[in-house]
Write a protein that holds these residues in place. Structure first.
Motif, short mmCIF file in Angstrom:
data_model
loop_
_atom_site.label_atom_id
_atom_site.label_comp_id
_atom_site.label_asym_id
_atom_site.label_seq_id
_atom_site.Cartn_x
_atom_site.Cartn_y
_atom_site.Cartn_z
N HIS A 74 0.70 -1.19 -0.03
CA HIS A 74 -0.04 0.06 0.22
C HIS A 74 0.86 1.28 0.03
CE1 HIS A 74 -3.84 -2.15 1.89
NE2 HIS A 74 -3.63 -2.40 0.57
N LEU A 75 1.91 1.41 0.83
CA LEU A 75 2.83 2.40 0.93
C LEU A 75 3.53 2.81 -0.34
CD1 LEU A 75 4.40 1.77 4.48
CD2 LEU A 75 2.55 3.68 3.89
N ALA A 76 3.85 1.50 -1.33
CA ALA A 76 4.58 1.36 -2.32
C ALA A 76 3.65 2.09 -3.41
CB ALA A 76 5.11 0.19 -2.89
N LEU A 179 -6.28 6.95 -1.94
CA LEU A 179 -5.95 5.66 -1.32
C LEU A 179 -5.11 5.95 -0.01
CD1 LEU A 179 -4.90 4.24 -4.72
CD2 LEU A 179 -6.86 3.44 -3.47
N SER A 180 -4.37 6.99 0.10
CA SER A 180 -3.78 7.04 1.40
C SER A 180 -4.46 7.19 2.46
CB SER A 180 -2.77 8.15 1.41
OG SER A 180 -2.17 8.71 2.68
N LYS A 181 -5.54 7.79 2.41
CA LYS A 181 -6.87 8.01 3.34
C LYS A 181 -7.54 6.78 3.36
CE LYS A 181 -10.17 11.51 4.82
NZ LYS A 181 -9.23 12.18 5.80
N LYS A 182 -7.75 5.97 2.47
CA LYS A 182 -8.49 4.90 2.43
C LYS A 182 -7.74 3.79 2.97
CE LYS A 182 -10.82 1.68 -0.76
NZ LYS A 182 -12.17 1.60 -0.27
N TRP A 183 -6.38 3.60 2.96
CA TRP A 183 -5.72 2.67 3.51
C TRP A 183 -5.09 2.85 4.97
CZ3 TRP A 183 -3.02 1.67 -1.84
CH2 TRP A 183 -3.91 0.79 -2.63
N GLN A 184 -5.12 3.92 5.46
CA GLN A 184 -4.42 4.38 6.61
C GLN A 184 -4.82 3.51 7.87
OE1 GLN A 184 -6.13 7.76 8.98
NE2 GLN A 184 -7.84 8.09 7.54
N ILE A 194 5.60 7.49 5.88
CA ILE A 194 6.10 8.62 4.75
C ILE A 194 7.41 8.23 4.35
CG2 ILE A 194 6.50 10.89 4.59
CD1 ILE A 194 4.32 11.67 6.66
N ALA A 195 8.43 7.93 5.29
CA ALA A 195 9.55 7.32 4.65
C ALA A 195 9.55 6.38 3.79
CB ALA A 195 10.39 7.05 5.98
N TRP A 196 8.78 5.18 4.11
CA TRP A 196 8.95 4.32 3.12
C TRP A 196 8.06 4.59 1.72
CZ3 TRP A 196 11.38 0.22 3.01
CH2 TRP A 196 12.14 -0.37 4.03
#
Length: 318
Positions: A74-76, A179-184, A194-196
């Motif tokens: 997800h982060l990627a 997607l960032s909000k959906k997968w938080q 964020i670093a990843w």
């Protein structure tokens, strides 16, 4: 208002200020950086340096940096959509498109937010006011690119195509944000996440550079390196961290207001530092786009359980 609520409000105000000011200035930084450094090389350098230092800091301060394979995927995805799909496209475009004009074209991002919020978060629908804002935003883009539509020379055509490509970059940025909000994940440390994201974006940009820019000439000038360092500190560390933090604490429609503040900063700096033109099409187009974004971000957000009104002035202030 309680002390905790007041502190939280001030954090939100400061975070918005950081995103508004620093991201507005990054258009100029990118424009300078890609003068002699290929865009993918610049982005790979910027994000790998920023991400590696951020992750090392997280490890040294005892933050959790290990995530599950699902979380890393997800982060990627978010990092690549935001910082490759959005940022690399912008970096390529700024080799042709003036920095101020590029910022104005990217200002339609909140329109994509509205559509993707409705489709992916599942509980919102676009109001009539929002639909009017979408239509006006499209008209504003047409006004901005109208001079290029009239040009038959190669430079005008290249500027036109890259102006249109910026719309795809804006879509990629909005998709990654939603997607960032959906997968938080509440258990995940946001700074480590964020670093990843930044590291994955740096790796993706590096692979792209090795494939597409392997024969490109790179000139590591002082001006270019200084611009990259500015982008690392102010764009990636400060601005991006504040942006992701806001996504976790504020509705995306409010966060997206950065898109009509950044162009004001970018156009002014482009005119002041790079002596870029400000003609009647830019003035008319920017006014139309700002009006459309205000309409969209102040439109009523209806859901199955609540109807929420988000005033544009409050969105810019909170």
């Amino acid at each position: 208002m309680t002390t905790a609520a007041s502190a939280s409000r001030w954090k939100i105000i400061v975070a918005f200020g950081l995103v508004y000011v620093f991201w507005g200035s990054t258009y100029l930084g990118i424009g300078i950086a890609v003068e002699h450094i290929p865009p993918a090389v610049m982005c790979a350098t910027r994000f790998l340096v920023a991400g590696a230092i951020m992750l090392a800091y997280c490890a040294l301060t005892g933050r959790r940096i290990r995530f599950s394979a699902r979380q890393l995927s997800h982060l990627a995805a978010v990092g690549i959509l935001l910082l490759m799909g959005g940022n690399l496209t912008l970096s390529y475009a700024e080799r042709i498109v003036p920095t101020g004009l590029a910022a104005l074209l990217v200002a339609v991002t909140p329109l994509w937010f509205l559509v993707l919020d409705s489709l992916l978060l599942g509980d919102h629908h676009i109001s009539r006011r929002g639909k009017i804002g979408l239509a006006i935003g499209i008209a504003g883009v047409l006004v901005l690119i109208w001079p290029d539509l009239q040009h038959s020379n190669s430079l005008g055509r290249r500027e036109l195509w890259w102006s249109l490509a910026l719309q795809l970059g804006s879509f990629s940025w909005a998709l990654g944000s939603v997607l960032s909000k959906k997968w938080q994940t509440a258990a995940a440390d946001p700074f480590s996440a964020i670093a990843w994201q930044v590291i994955f974006a740096g790796i993706a940009n590096l692979f792209f550079a090795l494939i597409v820019e392997r024969h490109a000439k790179v000139a590591w000038t002082f001006r270019g390196v200084a611009a990259i360092l500015y982008l690392v500190v102010c764009g990636s560390w400060i601005g991006y961290t504040a942006y992701i933090w806001l996504l976790q604490h504020v509705p995306t429609s409010k966060v997206s207001t950065y898109a009509y503040v950044n162009p004001v900063v970018a156009v002014f700096l482009g005119w002041l530092v790079l002596h870029e033109r400000i003609d009647r099409y830019i003035l008319m187009g920017s006014a139309i786009i700002v009006a459309s974004v205000v309409l969209v971000t102040s439109a009523k957000v209806s859901s199955r359980t609540v109807a929420e009104e988000i005033p544009a002035v409050e969105a810019a202030r909170d």
